[in-house]
Design an enzyme around this catalytic site. Structure first.
Site, PDB file in Angstrom:
ATOM      1  N   GLY A 121       0.817  -1.215   0.000  1.00 23.23           N
ATOM      2  CA  GLY A 121       0.000   0.000   0.000  1.00 23.23           C
ATOM      3  C   GLY A 121       0.851   1.265   0.000  1.00 23.23           C
ATOM      4  O   GLY A 121       1.942   1.288   0.564  1.00 23.23           O
ATOM      5  N   ARG A 152       1.376  -5.719  -5.025  1.00 26.27           N
ATOM      6  CA  ARG A 152       1.391  -6.639  -3.883  1.00 26.27           C
ATOM      7  C   ARG A 152       1.828  -8.057  -4.259  1.00 26.27           C
ATOM      8  O   ARG A 152       1.520  -9.003  -3.538  1.00 26.27           O
ATOM      9  CB  ARG A 152       0.002  -6.690  -3.237  1.00 26.27           C
ATOM     10  CG  ARG A 152      -0.407  -5.412  -2.511  1.00 26.27           C
ATOM     11  CD  ARG A 152      -1.588  -5.674  -1.600  1.00 26.27           C
ATOM     12  NE  ARG A 152      -2.076  -4.454  -0.972  1.00 26.27           N
ATOM     13  CZ  ARG A 152      -1.597  -3.953   0.155  1.00 26.27           C
ATOM     14  NH1 ARG A 152      -0.597  -4.546   0.766  1.00 26.27           N
ATOM     15  NH2 ARG A 152      -2.100  -2.852   0.674  1.00 26.27           N
ATOM     16  N   ASP A 178       5.037  -7.728   5.456  1.00 24.82           N
ATOM     17  CA  ASP A 178       5.071  -8.833   4.491  1.00 24.82           C
ATOM     18  C   ASP A 178       6.163  -8.619   3.446  1.00 24.82           C
ATOM     19  O   ASP A 178       6.890  -9.546   3.093  1.00 24.82           O
ATOM     20  CB  ASP A 178       3.712  -8.971   3.787  1.00 24.82           C
ATOM     21  CG  ASP A 178       2.660  -9.588   4.699  1.00 24.82           C
ATOM     22  OD1 ASP A 178       3.035 -10.381   5.583  1.00 24.82           O
ATOM     23  OD2 ASP A 178       1.477  -9.271   4.532  1.00 24.82           O
ATOM     24  N   LYS A 233       8.000   0.680   5.660  1.00 29.26           N
ATOM     25  CA  LYS A 233       6.897   1.497   5.157  1.00 29.26           C
ATOM     26  C   LYS A 233       5.569   0.925   5.585  1.00 29.26           C
ATOM     27  O   LYS A 233       5.413  -0.290   5.568  1.00 29.26           O
ATOM     28  CB  LYS A 233       6.965   1.516   3.632  1.00 29.26           C
ATOM     29  CG  LYS A 233       5.757   2.080   2.943  1.00 29.26           C
ATOM     30  CD  LYS A 233       5.090   1.123   1.948  1.00 29.26           C
ATOM     31  CE  LYS A 233       4.368  -0.016   2.597  1.00 29.26           C
ATOM     32  NZ  LYS A 233       3.471  -0.771   1.721  1.00 29.26           N
ATOM     33  N   THR A 234       4.648   1.673   5.988  1.00 29.42           N
ATOM     34  CA  THR A 234       3.210   1.375   6.069  1.00 29.42           C
ATOM     35  C   THR A 234       2.528   2.431   6.925  1.00 29.42           C
ATOM     36  O   THR A 234       3.000   2.757   8.019  1.00 29.42           O
ATOM     37  CB  THR A 234       2.852  -0.030   6.622  1.00 29.42           C
ATOM     38  OG1 THR A 234       1.431  -0.115   6.728  1.00 29.42           O
ATOM     39  CG2 THR A 234       3.456  -0.367   7.969  1.00 29.42           C
ATOM     40  N   ASP A 270      -0.017   1.920   8.417  1.00 30.81           N
ATOM     41  CA  ASP A 270      -0.639   1.213   9.539  1.00 30.81           C
ATOM     42  C   ASP A 270       0.151   1.341  10.843  1.00 30.81           C
ATOM     43  O   ASP A 270      -0.390   1.120  11.922  1.00 30.81           O
ATOM     44  CB  ASP A 270      -0.805  -0.277   9.221  1.00 30.81           C
ATOM     45  CG  ASP A 270      -1.820  -0.518   8.119  1.00 30.81           C
ATOM     46  OD1 ASP A 270      -2.342   0.471   7.577  1.00 30.81           O
ATOM     47  OD2 ASP A 270      -2.086  -1.690   7.795  1.00 30.81           O
TER      48      ASP A 270
HETATM   49  P1  FBP Z   1       0.558  -1.964   3.613  1.00 29.49           P
HETATM   50  O1  FBP Z   1       0.541  -2.846   4.823  1.00 29.49           O
HETATM   51  O2  FBP Z   1       0.994  -2.645   2.379  1.00 29.49           O
HETATM   52  O3  FBP Z   1       1.344  -0.710   3.869  1.00 29.49           O
HETATM   53  O4  FBP Z   1      -0.917  -1.478   3.327  1.00 29.49           O
HETATM   54  C1  FBP Z   1      -1.733  -1.078   4.367  1.00 29.49           C
HETATM   55  C2  FBP Z   1      -3.095  -0.671   3.905  1.00 29.49           C
HETATM   56  O5  FBP Z   1      -3.144   0.700   3.623  1.00 29.49           O
HETATM   57  C3  FBP Z   1      -4.125  -1.047   4.972  1.00 29.49           C
HETATM   58  O6  FBP Z   1      -4.314  -0.015   5.878  1.00 29.49           O
HETATM   59  C4  FBP Z   1      -5.322  -1.411   4.146  1.00 29.49           C
HETATM   60  O7  FBP Z   1      -6.103  -2.386   4.784  1.00 29.49           O
HETATM   61  C5  FBP Z   1      -4.737  -1.975   2.899  1.00 29.49           C
HETATM   62  O8  FBP Z   1      -3.494  -1.370   2.734  1.00 29.49           O
HETATM   63  C6  FBP Z   1      -5.580  -1.729   1.670  1.00 29.49           C
HETATM   64  O9  FBP Z   1      -5.022  -2.406   0.594  1.00 29.49           O
HETATM   65  P2  FBP Z   1      -5.222  -2.014  -0.929  1.00 29.49           P
HETATM   66  O10 FBP Z   1      -4.383  -0.820  -1.193  1.00 29.49           O
HETATM   67  O11 FBP Z   1      -4.703  -3.186  -1.672  1.00 29.49           O
HETATM   68  O12 FBP Z   1      -6.659  -1.727  -1.132  1.00 29.49           O
END
Ligand code: FBP
Length: 553
Positions: A79, A143, A174, A200-201, A203
């Site tokens: 993400g 991803r 991951d 990075k994230t 979250d």
């Molecule tokens: P990452 O863990 O890859 O940084 O992504 C986190 C996130 O933003 C979450 O908060 C959310 O649940 C998810 O990605 C959404 O995924 P997508 O971008 O594939 O819709």
């Protein structure tokens, strides 16, 4: 490309860096390390990269240069998170400052770009276009999970062709797990390619003793908090709506908690607490309804509820249901896909254990179907697609109806639901993220030139002024444990959930009853990029409480 006025001026912002990175550096090595859990299994799976020491870059005399140019590849994975472009700018400036003939190649659209040999060379001109901007669009993200040796070998072909001796993977838990597996494979096969990770994230769940925070968390939370603050001012003006606001964070509740610390909502649910107290969905509904009824007694038929995106997976009964669904779908996805939409629900009910079948059957149709939507490539439920905010608003309404019949609630209840996630992931990075990311990238370049592999770039002491930040490298194996994924035990980086005994939650806990009944809203306003340091450079409240034990600004 047409640019906004802010973008044009912001392009000239020079990220603040640790003083130690400005001149020449030498490496200080710590003692050998161990994984956080399952040490035997992890050591066996990573014989070539396990147990390496923590590294710290310290200033030293002499000229800063490398003997020969180095070619580096970079991947943005998972993400989006504000600041990714600055990590890339930091790597670029780092390798160029060490040798002007060094080259940086970006693999396109995530790890898939490496496997499919899709890349572009990142030149001065391209990098300058993206400095201090949000988004991952410089090379795109994806991803794809790197887990097959065929993928590693395919990647190696292009790395060899471009004479790339190091790959930097910018990603979450991951993706950094992937980076570590790749580092081990290339080392075991003497491939001559190092792999470095960057945390990075948005979250905020990739953090530990050594990694203070993942980048993007700061900016994303500031954007959501601005929006929540605006909503709170609106609802305190009209006094007629309850706003149910879900905020991103696939698993941990760090984002929800940080937004609560910034805005003082009437209610914020913390998933980790729900799990620890073994609360059911009904317990959560009762708690929300109780606060609403008490506010109604004061004539306040309005308020805000923050709901973490991952809540559903932390309610013990729901967690058991989701775990069974994950295992079942991991082995029967193709069969499930063939079932007609109208029959999917009864098909699933027929396949689950009686206990889980009962819970599944009790869920509203829409939520039940959302729980069986495609998993992401890492086997996770896509919680951002589950409308928990609507589920809770609906259930609270029903509960208030019951309370009204019992004469325990006299009020008006109108709801508006929101989901804040994508709104914050590509915002222009705050000063904190712009500085932190640039330093992470620059540090990654130094790890590359030092010949290290299987390390994550780390920058610490970030509640102090940037000059005092400490740069180094942390062995990725140190953060790993074994977890069940796709129905199998796999080595993965341990997720950092909200700790109920740590300062951010403790502070929230001490304030929440007051925030519930009093209208003590804070309106943080938009991120400021220019102005006094106390307005522009403050790190997140979570980090302030974790590192300093108090909120300083
Ligand atoms: P990452 O863990 O890859 O940084 O992504 C986190 C996130 O933003 C979450 O908060 C959310 O649940 C998810 O990605 C959404 O995924 P997508 O971008 O594939 O819709």
């Amino acid at each position: 490309m047409t640019k906004s006025a802010l973008q044009i001026v912001r392009a000239h912002y020079v990220p603040k860096m640790p003083a130690g990175l400005e001149g020449n550096v030498r490496i200080e090595e710590g003692a050998a390390t161990q994984s956080v859990a399952d040490t035997k299994e992890i050591a066996k799976l990573f014989p070539n990269t396990y147990g390496t020491p923590i590294l710290k870059f310290v200033p030293t005399d002499g000229k800063k240069s490398a003997d020969k140019p180095v070619n580096v590849g970079v991947i943005l994975s998972g993400g989006q998170a504000p600041g990714g472009h600055n990590v890339i700018a930091g790597i670029f400036d780092g390798i160029k400052s060490l040798h002007p003939d060094s080259k940086l190649y970006g693999f396109l659209m995530g790890p898939g770009g490496l496997v499919n040999h899709e890349y572009k060379e990142l030149t001065h001109k391209i990098i300058d276009e993206y400095r201090n901007t949000g988004g991952f669009d410089i090379i795109g993200s994806g991803r794809t999970k790197l887990e097959e040796t065929a993928q590693y070998d395919k990647g190696l072909q292009i790395l060899k062709q471009l004479q790339i001796s190091a790959l930097v993977v910018i990603g979450g838990d991951d993706s950094n797990t992937n980076a570590c597996v790749l580092a081990e494979y290339y080392k075991a096969n003497n491939a001559g390619v190092q792999v470095i990770g960057c945390p990075k994230t948005i979250d905020g769940d990739l953090k530990n003793e050594q990694i203070e925070t993942s980048f993007g968390f700061d900016t994303a939370c500031k954007v959501y908090s601005e929006l929540i603050g605006n909503i709170q001012r609106d609802c305190n003006s009209a006094r007629k709506y309850w706003h149910f606001i879900k905020v991103m964070g696939r698993s941990a509740s760090h984002i929800g908690l940080e937004c609560a610390l910034q805005t003082h909502p009437n209610i914020c649910i913390v998933s980790e607490e729900v799990e620890a107290k073994k609360q059911s969905l009904d317990n959560i509904i009762d708690y929300i309804a109780d606060v609403i009824a008490k506010r109604a007694e004061q004539g306040n038929n309005f308020g805000t509820v923050i709901i973490p995106e991952g809540l559903i997976e932390f309610i013990p009964a729901m967690k058991a249901l989701i775990a069974e669904l994950n295992d079942f779908l991991a082995h029967n996805q193709a069969e499930y896909d063939m079932i007609r939409k109208s029959e999917k629900r009864s098909y699933i009910i027929s396949k689950l254990s009686p206990e889980n079948a009962e819970i599944y059957a009790s869920l509203p149709e829409s939520i039940a179907l959302q729980l069986t939507l495609d998993r992401d490539p890492h086997g996770n439920v896509q919680v951002s697609l589950i409308e928990t905010e609507k589920l809770l608003a609906e259930m609270v309404k029903t509960r208030l109806g019951e309370l009204a019949k019992e004469g325990k609630y006299k009020g008006k209840f109108a709801t508006i639901t929101h989901f804040f996630g994508y709104e914050g992931r590509c915002a222009a990075p705050s000063n904190y993220d712009a500085d932190y990311c640039y330093s992470l990238g620059y540090t990654a370049s130094l790890l590359v030139v030092a010949g290290k592999t299987g390390y994550m770039s780390s920058v610490r002491n970030t509640t102090a002024p940037a000059k005092e930040w400490i740069a180094g490298g942390i062995p990725i194996t140190m953060m790993m444990n074994m977890e069940r994924r796709h129905g199998e035990m796999k080595p993965v980086i341990q997720k950092a959930l909200v700790r109920l005994d740590a300062a951010p939650f403790k502070y929230f806990e001490s304030q929440r009853n007051k925030w519930a009944l009093e209208t003590d809203y804070v309106y943080p306003g938009p991120i400021q990029y220019f102005g006094p340091t106390e307005v522009c450079d403050q790190p997140s409240k979570t980090l302030q409480l974790e590192q300093l034990g108090k909120i300083v600004g």
